[in-house]
Design a protein around this motif. Structure first.
Motif: not given
Length: 225
Positions: A192-202
């Motif tokens: 979940x943390x990795x997904x949130x990080x990727x979404x924030x960057x995008x």
């Protein structure tokens, strides 16, 4: 004259012998005193075999003939008189061969091994039936006999293959489905943390691109003097 009389008279010859009180041997009476002194000073009677042994060699005699032996296989202390029997028939760790597959193993494990090994089957080439190895001799005697009623010994028992015990397989790593609830929770949080990080960057990249479209950069105009 006395010597001649002793030679001719057996009773006189017997009377001329004396028994040593130390070694219990018959010694000529003329030498008994000298023998007794020498015997008592230099010889000792072994308490195990009752032989007369030189005193200085008594320890060596005991170690070589009577001292207990420590069995290197089963770690037991065995009397020397029983050593051959222990080594050949009694030691539980002596190496013996299975009568069915000829695999060598400690005697203590033989009974359990043969219970399993004897239940294996081999194809009888005469009747085309699979026979348990433990029943093979009885099968040969009862089912395959000559016309005169004797067992046919010309046919050999099938060659036995040396079959060691199956190798021990190492346990496979547990899969995620079998992991503990704590490990599954940590894995979910990490994903979940990795997904949130990727979404924030995008999201940040898309936001910067939109601002650039609304407010394009103005060209600089130089001032002429």
């Amino acid at each position: 004259m006395a010597a001649a009389a002793a030679d001719s008279d057996p009773a006189a010859a017997v009377a001329a012998m004396s028994t040593c009180a130390h070694c219990q041997r018959e010694i000529p009476s003329s030498n008994i005193d000298l023998h007794s002194v020498h015997c008592a000073r230099n010889l000792q009677k072994c308490q195990h075999c009752c032989e007369m042994i030189p005193r200085k060699l008594m320890d060596e005699h005991y170690d070589e003939n009577h001292a207990p032996i420590n069995c290197s296989l089963c770690k037991e202390t065995i009397e020397r008189e029983s050593w051959d029997l222990h080594k050949g028939e009694k030691c539980p760790q002596r190496i013996v061969a299975c009568e069915y597959c000829e695999f060598e193993l400690p005697a203590v494990d033989l009974h359990e091994h043969q219970d399993v090994c004897g239940n294996r089957t081999e194809l009888c080439q005469t009747c085309r039936k699979y026979i348990r190895l433990r029943e093979w001799i009885g099968h040969e005697t009862q089912c395959h006999t000559n016309s005169n009623g004797s067992a046919d010994t010309s046919r050999a028992i099938p060659e036995r293959v040396l079959r060691p015990p199956p190798p021990v397989r190492l346990a496979r790593p547990a899969r995620l489905a079998h992991a503990s609830p704590h490990k599954r929770l940590l894995f979910t949080i990490a994903v979940t943390g990795i997904a949130v990080m990727i979404g924030s960057i995008l999201f940040q990249r898309d936001e910067k691109a939109g601002v650039g479209l609304l407010f394009p950069p103005q060209a600089k105009i130089g001032c002429d003097m």
